[in-house]
Write a protein that holds these residues in place. Structure first.
Motif, PDB file in Angstrom:
ATOM      1  N   UNK A   1       0.840  -1.205   0.000  1.00 52.63           N
ATOM      2  CA  UNK A   1       0.000   0.000   0.000  1.00 52.63           C
ATOM      3  C   UNK A   1       0.873   1.252   0.000  1.00 52.63           C
ATOM      4  N   UNK A   2       1.982   1.228   0.734  1.00 52.06           N
ATOM      5  CA  UNK A   2       2.908   2.367   0.795  1.00 52.06           C
ATOM      6  C   UNK A   2       3.516   2.628  -0.584  1.00 52.06           C
ATOM      7  N   UNK A   3       3.976   1.568  -1.258  1.00 48.36           N
ATOM      8  CA  UNK A   3       4.546   1.714  -2.602  1.00 48.36           C
ATOM      9  C   UNK A   3       3.508   2.257  -3.580  1.00 48.36           C
ATOM     10  N   UNK A   4       2.295   1.701  -3.528  1.00 44.88           N
ATOM     11  CA  UNK A   4       1.226   2.158  -4.419  1.00 44.88           C
ATOM     12  C   UNK A   4       0.830   3.596  -4.116  1.00 44.88           C
ATOM     13  N   UNK A   5       0.864   3.960  -2.842  1.00 48.61           N
ATOM     14  CA  UNK A   5       0.519   5.323  -2.442  1.00 48.61           C
ATOM     15  C   UNK A   5       1.547   6.323  -2.973  1.00 48.61           C
ATOM     16  N   UNK A   6       2.816   5.950  -2.960  1.00 51.69           N
ATOM     17  CA  UNK A   6       3.846   6.824  -3.520  1.00 51.69           C
ATOM     18  C   UNK A   6       3.575   7.074  -5.001  1.00 51.69           C
ATOM     19  N   UNK A   7       3.191   6.025  -5.736  1.00 56.69           N
ATOM     20  CA  UNK A   7       2.841   6.185  -7.153  1.00 56.69           C
ATOM     21  C   UNK A   7       1.624   7.089  -7.309  1.00 56.69           C
ATOM     22  N   UNK A   8       0.614   6.891  -6.464  1.00 48.09           N
ATOM     23  CA  UNK A   8      -0.602   7.713  -6.533  1.00 48.09           C
ATOM     24  C   UNK A   8      -0.274   9.179  -6.268  1.00 48.09           C
ATOM     25  N   UNK A   9       0.585   9.445  -5.306  1.00 49.07           N
ATOM     26  CA  UNK A   9       0.970  10.821  -4.991  1.00 49.07           C
ATOM     27  C   UNK A   9       1.695  11.457  -6.178  1.00 49.07           C
ATOM     28  N   UNK A  10       2.611  10.719  -6.790  1.00 46.77           N
ATOM     29  CA  UNK A  10       3.312  11.237  -7.970  1.00 46.77           C
ATOM     30  C   UNK A  10       2.320  11.582  -9.080  1.00 46.77           C
ATOM     31  N   UNK A  11       1.346  10.703  -9.298  1.00 46.58           N
ATOM     32  CA  UNK A  11       0.357  10.940 -10.361  1.00 46.58           C
ATOM     33  C   UNK A  11      -0.513  12.151 -10.058  1.00 46.58           C
ATOM     34  N   UNK A  12      -0.940  12.318  -8.812  1.00 48.28           N
ATOM     35  CA  UNK A  12      -1.757  13.476  -8.428  1.00 48.28           C
ATOM     36  C   UNK A  12      -0.977  14.766  -8.666  1.00 48.28           C
ATOM     37  N   UNK A  13       0.276  14.807  -8.228  1.00 44.66           N
ATOM     38  CA  UNK A  13       1.081  16.015  -8.400  1.00 44.66           C
ATOM     39  C   UNK A  13       1.343  16.296  -9.877  1.00 44.66           C
ATOM     40  N   UNK A  14       1.632  15.263 -10.645  1.00 47.29           N
ATOM     41  CA  UNK A  14       1.857  15.442 -12.083  1.00 47.29           C
ATOM     42  C   UNK A  14       0.600  15.951 -12.778  1.00 47.29           C
ATOM     43  N   UNK A  15      -0.533  15.367 -12.461  1.00 49.21           N
ATOM     44  CA  UNK A  15      -1.806  15.771 -13.072  1.00 49.21           C
ATOM     45  C   UNK A  15      -2.151  17.207 -12.693  1.00 49.21           C
ATOM     46  N   UNK A  16      -1.966  17.560 -11.410  1.00 52.22           N
ATOM     47  CA  UNK A  16      -2.241  18.933 -10.979  1.00 52.22           C
ATOM     48  C   UNK A  16      -1.354  19.931 -11.713  1.00 52.22           C
ATOM     49  N   UNK A  17      -0.086  19.567 -11.924  1.00 57.34           N
ATOM     50  CA  UNK A  17       0.827  20.433 -12.666  1.00 57.34           C
ATOM     51  C   UNK A  17       0.383  20.623 -14.107  1.00 57.34           C
ATOM     52  N   UNK A  18      -0.025  19.531 -14.753  1.00 55.33           N
ATOM     53  CA  UNK A  18      -0.495  19.618 -16.140  1.00 55.33           C
ATOM     54  C   UNK A  18      -1.740  20.492 -16.242  1.00 55.33           C
ATOM     55  N   UNK A  19      -2.675  20.315 -15.323  1.00 56.07           N
ATOM     56  CA  UNK A  19      -3.895  21.134 -15.333  1.00 56.07           C
ATOM     57  C   UNK A  19      -3.563  22.609 -15.115  1.00 56.07           C
ATOM     58  N   UNK A  20      -2.644  22.889 -14.205  1.00 56.95           N
ATOM     59  CA  UNK A  20      -2.265  24.279 -13.938  1.00 56.95           C
ATOM     60  C   UNK A  20      -1.645  24.913 -15.172  1.00 56.95           C
ATOM     61  N   UNK A  21      -0.752  24.181 -15.853  1.00 58.29           N
ATOM     62  CA  UNK A  21      -0.098  24.737 -17.041  1.00 58.29           C
ATOM     63  C   UNK A  21      -1.095  25.007 -18.157  1.00 58.29           C
ATOM     64  N   UNK A  22      -2.155  24.229 -18.242  1.00 61.58           N
ATOM     65  CA  UNK A  22      -3.166  24.438 -19.296  1.00 61.58           C
ATOM     66  C   UNK A  22      -4.007  25.676 -19.039  1.00 61.58           C
ATOM     67  N   UNK A  23      -4.152  26.061 -17.767  1.00 66.18           N
ATOM     68  CA  UNK A  23      -5.071  27.154 -17.436  1.00 66.18           C
ATOM     69  C   UNK A  23      -4.376  28.441 -17.011  1.00 66.18           C
TER      70      UNK A  23
END
Length: 72
Positions: free
Chosen positions: A35-57
């Motif tokens: 769960x810890x390993x998967x959570x680290x991946x989930x956190x990376x994806x959330x931060x990456x997605x938030x960055x992409x959304x911010x750059x678009x707007x």
């Protein structure tokens, strides 16, 4: 900076995990380690997605820089 990972035992087995300070950073695993390993991946994806959304707007005049938060 340190974040709080929360692991909750699931009735059907395994664990649900989330980062208390980051909405959307949620995962699961058969063990706390998985769960810890998967959570680290989930956190990376959330931060990456938030960055992409911010750059678009953001306006073309926006100033971007690396920001580091000292431990509290």
């Amino acid at each position: 900076m340190k974040l709080t990972a929360v692991f909750v035992a699931a009735p059907e087995g395994g664990y649900t995990a989330f980062i208390e300070e980051i909405p959307g950073a949620i995962s699961e695993g058969d063990s706390i380690d998985e769960a810890r390993e998967n959570l680290a991946d989930a956190l990376r994806m959330v931060l990456e997605c938030n960055g992409e959304l911010a750059r678009k707007t953001e306006p073309t005049t926006a100033v971007r820089e690396v920001f580091e938060l000292a431990a509290m």
